[in-house]
Structures are given as structure tokens and as C-alpha cells.
Write a protein that holds these residues in place. Structure first.
Motif, PDB file in Angstrom:
ATOM      1  N   ALA A 150      27.920  -7.965 -26.664  1.00  0.00           N
ATOM      2  CA  ALA A 150      26.924  -7.765 -25.602  1.00  0.00           C
ATOM      3  C   ALA A 150      25.542  -7.028 -26.346  1.00  0.00           C
ATOM      4  CB  ALA A 150      27.453  -7.328 -24.626  1.00  0.00           C
ATOM      5  N   TYR A 151      26.119  -6.070 -27.438  1.00  0.00           N
ATOM      6  CA  TYR A 151      25.235  -5.071 -27.920  1.00  0.00           C
ATOM      7  C   TYR A 151      24.351  -5.897 -28.856  1.00  0.00           C
ATOM      8  CZ  TYR A 151      23.706  -0.844 -30.410  1.00  0.00           C
ATOM      9  OH  TYR A 151      23.194   0.169 -31.084  1.00  0.00           O
ATOM     10  N   TRP A 152      24.677  -7.027 -29.689  1.00  0.00           N
ATOM     11  CA  TRP A 152      24.045  -7.664 -30.578  1.00  0.00           C
ATOM     12  C   TRP A 152      22.972  -8.494 -29.924  1.00  0.00           C
ATOM     13  CZ3 TRP A 152      23.272  -9.081 -35.722  1.00  0.00           C
ATOM     14  CH2 TRP A 152      24.125  -8.798 -36.615  1.00  0.00           C
ATOM     15  N   VAL A 153      23.417  -9.241 -28.695  1.00  0.00           N
ATOM     16  CA  VAL A 153      22.476  -9.901 -27.996  1.00  0.00           C
ATOM     17  C   VAL A 153      21.342  -9.153 -27.276  1.00  0.00           C
ATOM     18  CG1 VAL A 153      22.217 -11.678 -26.022  1.00  0.00           C
ATOM     19  CG2 VAL A 153      24.196 -11.728 -27.698  1.00  0.00           C
ATOM     20  N   LEU A 154      21.558  -8.084 -26.615  1.00  0.00           N
ATOM     21  CA  LEU A 154      20.798  -7.238 -26.007  1.00  0.00           C
ATOM     22  C   LEU A 154      19.475  -6.798 -27.027  1.00  0.00           C
ATOM     23  CD1 LEU A 154      19.712  -5.667 -23.757  1.00  0.00           C
ATOM     24  CD2 LEU A 154      21.110  -3.616 -24.290  1.00  0.00           C
ATOM     25  N   ASN A 155      20.127  -6.157 -28.236  1.00  0.00           N
ATOM     26  CA  ASN A 155      19.452  -5.828 -28.956  1.00  0.00           C
ATOM     27  C   ASN A 155      18.343  -6.823 -29.659  1.00  0.00           C
ATOM     28  OD1 ASN A 155      19.270  -2.751 -30.225  1.00  0.00           O
ATOM     29  ND2 ASN A 155      21.264  -3.500 -29.310  1.00  0.00           N
ATOM     30  N   ALA A 231      14.928  -1.464 -31.798  1.00  0.00           N
ATOM     31  CA  ALA A 231      15.968  -2.365 -31.900  1.00  0.00           C
ATOM     32  C   ALA A 231      16.185  -2.785 -33.396  1.00  0.00           C
ATOM     33  CB  ALA A 231      16.158  -3.390 -31.152  1.00  0.00           C
ATOM     34  N   VAL A 232      14.998  -3.311 -33.786  1.00  0.00           N
ATOM     35  CA  VAL A 232      14.792  -3.838 -35.348  1.00  0.00           C
ATOM     36  C   VAL A 232      15.490  -2.730 -36.377  1.00  0.00           C
ATOM     37  CG1 VAL A 232      13.253  -4.719 -37.000  1.00  0.00           C
ATOM     38  CG2 VAL A 232      13.269  -5.688 -34.747  1.00  0.00           C
ATOM     39  N   ALA A 233      14.827  -1.340 -36.076  1.00  0.00           N
ATOM     40  CA  ALA A 233      15.240  -0.331 -36.986  1.00  0.00           C
ATOM     41  C   ALA A 233      16.733   0.042 -37.098  1.00  0.00           C
ATOM     42  CB  ALA A 233      14.148   0.896 -36.762  1.00  0.00           C
ATOM     43  N   ARG A 234      17.018  -0.038 -35.530  1.00  0.00           N
ATOM     44  CA  ARG A 234      18.425   0.362 -35.496  1.00  0.00           C
ATOM     45  C   ARG A 234      19.534  -0.747 -36.529  1.00  0.00           C
ATOM     46  NH1 ARG A 234      17.801   1.544 -30.428  1.00  0.00           N
ATOM     47  NH2 ARG A 234      17.976  -0.629 -29.723  1.00  0.00           N
ATOM     48  N   PHE A 235      19.242  -1.770 -36.119  1.00  0.00           N
ATOM     49  CA  PHE A 235      19.926  -3.006 -36.992  1.00  0.00           C
ATOM     50  C   PHE A 235      19.709  -2.786 -38.344  1.00  0.00           C
ATOM     51  CE2 PHE A 235      21.651  -3.808 -32.904  1.00  0.00           C
ATOM     52  CZ  PHE A 235      22.541  -4.848 -32.917  1.00  0.00           C
ATOM     53  N   ARG A 236      18.668  -2.645 -38.693  1.00  0.00           N
ATOM     54  CA  ARG A 236      18.324  -2.573 -39.994  1.00  0.00           C
ATOM     55  C   ARG A 236      19.126  -1.512 -40.932  1.00  0.00           C
ATOM     56  NH1 ARG A 236      12.838  -2.238 -40.201  1.00  0.00           N
ATOM     57  NH2 ARG A 236      12.489  -4.529 -40.184  1.00  0.00           N
ATOM     58  N   ASN A 237      18.899  -0.396 -40.345  1.00  0.00           N
ATOM     59  CA  ASN A 237      19.527   0.944 -40.764  1.00  0.00           C
ATOM     60  C   ASN A 237      21.009   0.925 -40.902  1.00  0.00           C
ATOM     61  OD1 ASN A 237      16.950   1.641 -41.295  1.00  0.00           O
ATOM     62  ND2 ASN A 237      16.644   2.888 -39.465  1.00  0.00           N
ATOM     63  N   GLU A 238      21.566   0.603 -39.648  1.00  0.00           N
ATOM     64  CA  GLU A 238      22.886   0.542 -39.587  1.00  0.00           C
ATOM     65  C   GLU A 238      23.796  -0.748 -39.724  1.00  0.00           C
ATOM     66  OE1 GLU A 238      24.400   3.247 -38.657  1.00  0.00           O
ATOM     67  OE2 GLU A 238      22.934   4.387 -37.514  1.00  0.00           O
ATOM     68  N   MET A 239      23.248  -1.706 -39.867  1.00  0.00           N
ATOM     69  CA  MET A 239      24.131  -3.035 -39.953  1.00  0.00           C
ATOM     70  C   MET A 239      23.373  -4.044 -41.212  1.00  0.00           C
ATOM     71  SD  MET A 239      24.871  -4.075 -36.159  1.00  0.00           S
ATOM     72  CE  MET A 239      25.545  -2.894 -34.965  1.00  0.00           C
ATOM     73  N   GLY A 240      22.402  -3.621 -41.736  1.00  0.00           N
ATOM     74  CA  GLY A 240      21.668  -4.394 -42.817  1.00  0.00           C
ATOM     75  C   GLY A 240      21.211  -5.728 -42.365  1.00  0.00           C
ATOM     76  N   VAL A 241      20.654  -5.676 -41.332  1.00  0.00           N
ATOM     77  CA  VAL A 241      20.277  -7.237 -40.462  1.00  0.00           C
ATOM     78  C   VAL A 241      18.748  -6.917 -40.099  1.00  0.00           C
ATOM     79  CG1 VAL A 241      20.663  -8.767 -38.656  1.00  0.00           C
ATOM     80  CG2 VAL A 241      22.679  -8.009 -40.052  1.00  0.00           C
ATOM     81  N   ASP A 242      17.846  -7.866 -40.039  1.00  0.00           N
ATOM     82  CA  ASP A 242      16.876  -7.952 -39.451  1.00  0.00           C
ATOM     83  C   ASP A 242      16.688  -8.775 -38.266  1.00  0.00           C
ATOM     84  OD1 ASP A 242      14.036  -8.136 -38.574  1.00  0.00           O
ATOM     85  OD2 ASP A 242      13.215  -8.416 -40.518  1.00  0.00           O
ATOM     86  N   LEU A 243      16.567  -8.256 -37.132  1.00  0.00           N
ATOM     87  CA  LEU A 243      16.978  -9.257 -35.948  1.00  0.00           C
ATOM     88  C   LEU A 243      15.659  -9.899 -35.875  1.00  0.00           C
ATOM     89  CD1 LEU A 243      18.022  -6.492 -33.460  1.00  0.00           C
ATOM     90  CD2 LEU A 243      19.573  -8.136 -34.353  1.00  0.00           C
TER      91      LEU A 243
END
Length: 257
Positions: A150-155, A231-243
Motif C-alpha cells: 500500500a505504501y509503495w503504490v500510494l507513493n 515521495a520521490v526524494a523519500r524513496f530515493r533516500n530510504e530505498m534507493g529507488v526512483d519512483l
């Protein structure tokens, strides 16, 4: 969790904050972490995207976590690990997570904001609110894979101004479950800690979703863009992924060509 259907229950999901305060909060505080949450996110592993994509985080010889769109139909699922992603919820764990969250909100939104959040969580169950928002997509409480999906899809939705359907969401869950099971930090969690990890994700989901829906209801394009960028910054910094390099499909999340 189609964002266009969220507005009817955003008051319940919003945890007591309304209007532009949503967007301001999310821009200032892109992530709420407990130590358990940090330990899992910071695990230097293929889980949560590290080593699964392209570029500096790609692990040598590893099968890409997100295949390119053209290869999605033939991509094999990741090997399922043995760590359970399910848990039996304890009211004591929920109370601890909610207390930490209200204290966090008090630091970020002021004492009055923290009191609003604490009062809202006493009046209504955040896990039930989360469950109501994601049920139509086949997600349920009691499983960390569902909470992270749910968190991935929302972001992804916020980052790309997109939408999702049930088939796409469940496909992401099939990607997420082995990611969690293979994560060394997650495998060290006991049942209560798995619950804590999941409910932290749910609380993040609720406040971020409410911020985004509020911006959409007000037609605030600038706030929507800022929330997407967060959201982009959050996933790039925390998970190493560019949404914004991913596409949501019936095969899950795939890299754009």
C-alpha cells in the motif's frame, strides 16, 4: 487504493489535521521512523530496491527487482524466503506505535497538532481506517507485505500523478513479499516488531494519503507537485529507488525503457 475514491473517508483517515497543514507537514517530514523501521530500511540488501534496479545500487549478477517493461511478461518471480510476513496484532504494540507517532507529530506540527492526532487515534482505530482504504485492492492488516505494498503504490501514485487497480496492486504485493522475506533485518524481527514495522507504514500512509487527497480536492497543483517530489526524494533516500523511472502494470512495477 484508487486515490480518486479516497475523498469520502479522508476525514477519518486524516488523523485530525485538515487543509494545507497536510501538505506542509509531509514536505517538512517525509518519513516517520521507529528504530525497527530504520533497521529494516537501512539493511544493505536487495530488499526495498537496493541492488534490484540499475545504476550504483545494482548488485553484481543480481536479477533486477523491477524488470524492463518489455521483459515483464517473462520475468521470473523472486525466490520466496522463509521469514513470515504475517503477524498477530497486539493492542500493546499498537498503543506504543501510536504514542510515538503522536509525539513525533507534536515535534513537527506543534503541541496542538500532536494533541489532535492523539485524540483522533483515541476516537478511531488507524489500522481500521487504513484497512477501509485498501480493502478494495485486496490488501488486509496483519501482513507486512500488504502494508508495504500500500505504501509503495500510494507513493508511486503521488510521484507520477497516476492511479492503480486491484490487479496492479496485488502484482506489487507479489514483488514485495519476497523482498521482505529476503531482508536480513526483517528476518530478525519478532512478531511484535513485524507489527510495529507494518503499523508505522500504515500511519505514514494515512497522513501522506490525506495530504495528497486534500491537495487534489482543493485543485492545488503546486501542493500535488511538492508531495510528488517528496515521495520521490523519500524513496530515493530510504530505498534507493526512483519512483519516476517505474511504471505500474498488471505485472507489478517495471522499469521504463
Amino acid at each position: 487504493m484508487r486515490v480518486r475514491t479516497f475523498a469520502a473517508i479522508v476525514a477519518a483517515a486524516g488523523l485530525g489535521l485538515q487543509g494545507p497543514a497536510f501538505a506542509q507537514l509531509d514536505m517538512v517530514t517525509p518519513q516517520f521512523n521507529t528504530q525497527v523501521f530504520k533497521n529494516v530500511l537501512q539493511s544493505n540488501d536487495r530488499a526495498f530496491g537496493r541492488g534490484g534496479g540499475t545504476g550504483r545500487n545494482a548488485a553484481a549478477g543480481a536479477r533486477p527487482l523491477f524488470p524492463q517493461a518489455g521483459a515483464a511478461a517473462t520475468a521470473r518471480p523472486a525466490t520466496r524466503g522463509t521469514t513470515p510476513t504475517t503477524y498477530r496484532a497486539s493492542p500493546a504494540v499498537s498503543a506504543r506505535v501510536q504514542k510515538q507517532f503522536s509525539e513525533f507529530m507534536a515535534r513537527q506540527a506543534g503541541a496542538d497538532g500532536g494533541r489532535q492526532v492523539a485524540d483522533a487515534m483515541r476516537r478511531t482505530d488507524p489500522v481500521r481506517n487504513w484497512s477501509q482504504l485498501v480493502a478494495s485492492d485486496g490488501l488486509r492488516p496483519g501482513d507486512s507485505a500488504d502494508a508495504l505494498t500500500a505504501y509503495w503504490v500510494l507513493n508511486w501514485v503521488m510521484a507520477n500523478r497516476g492511479d492503480n487497480n486491484r490487479a496492479q496492486t496485488l502484482a506489487v504485493r507479489e514483488q514485495v513479499r519476497p523482498m521482505i522475506a529476503a531482508n536480513p533485518a526483517y528476518s530478525n524481527l519478532n512478531e511484535g516488531q513485524r507489527q510495529e514495522f507494518s503499523e508505522v507504514l500504515m500511519l505514514n500512509f494515512l497522513i501522506q494519503q490525506a495530504a495528497y487527497v486534500d491537495a487534489m480536492k482543493r485543485g492545488d497543483q503546486r501542493a500535488q507537485q511538492q508531495l510528488g517530489d517528496a515521495a520521490v526524494a523519500r524513496f530515493r533516500n530510504e530505498m534507493g529507488v526512483d519512483l519516476r523511472t517505474l511504471t505500474l502494470t498488471d505485472r507489478g512495477l517495471v522499469q521504463r525503457r
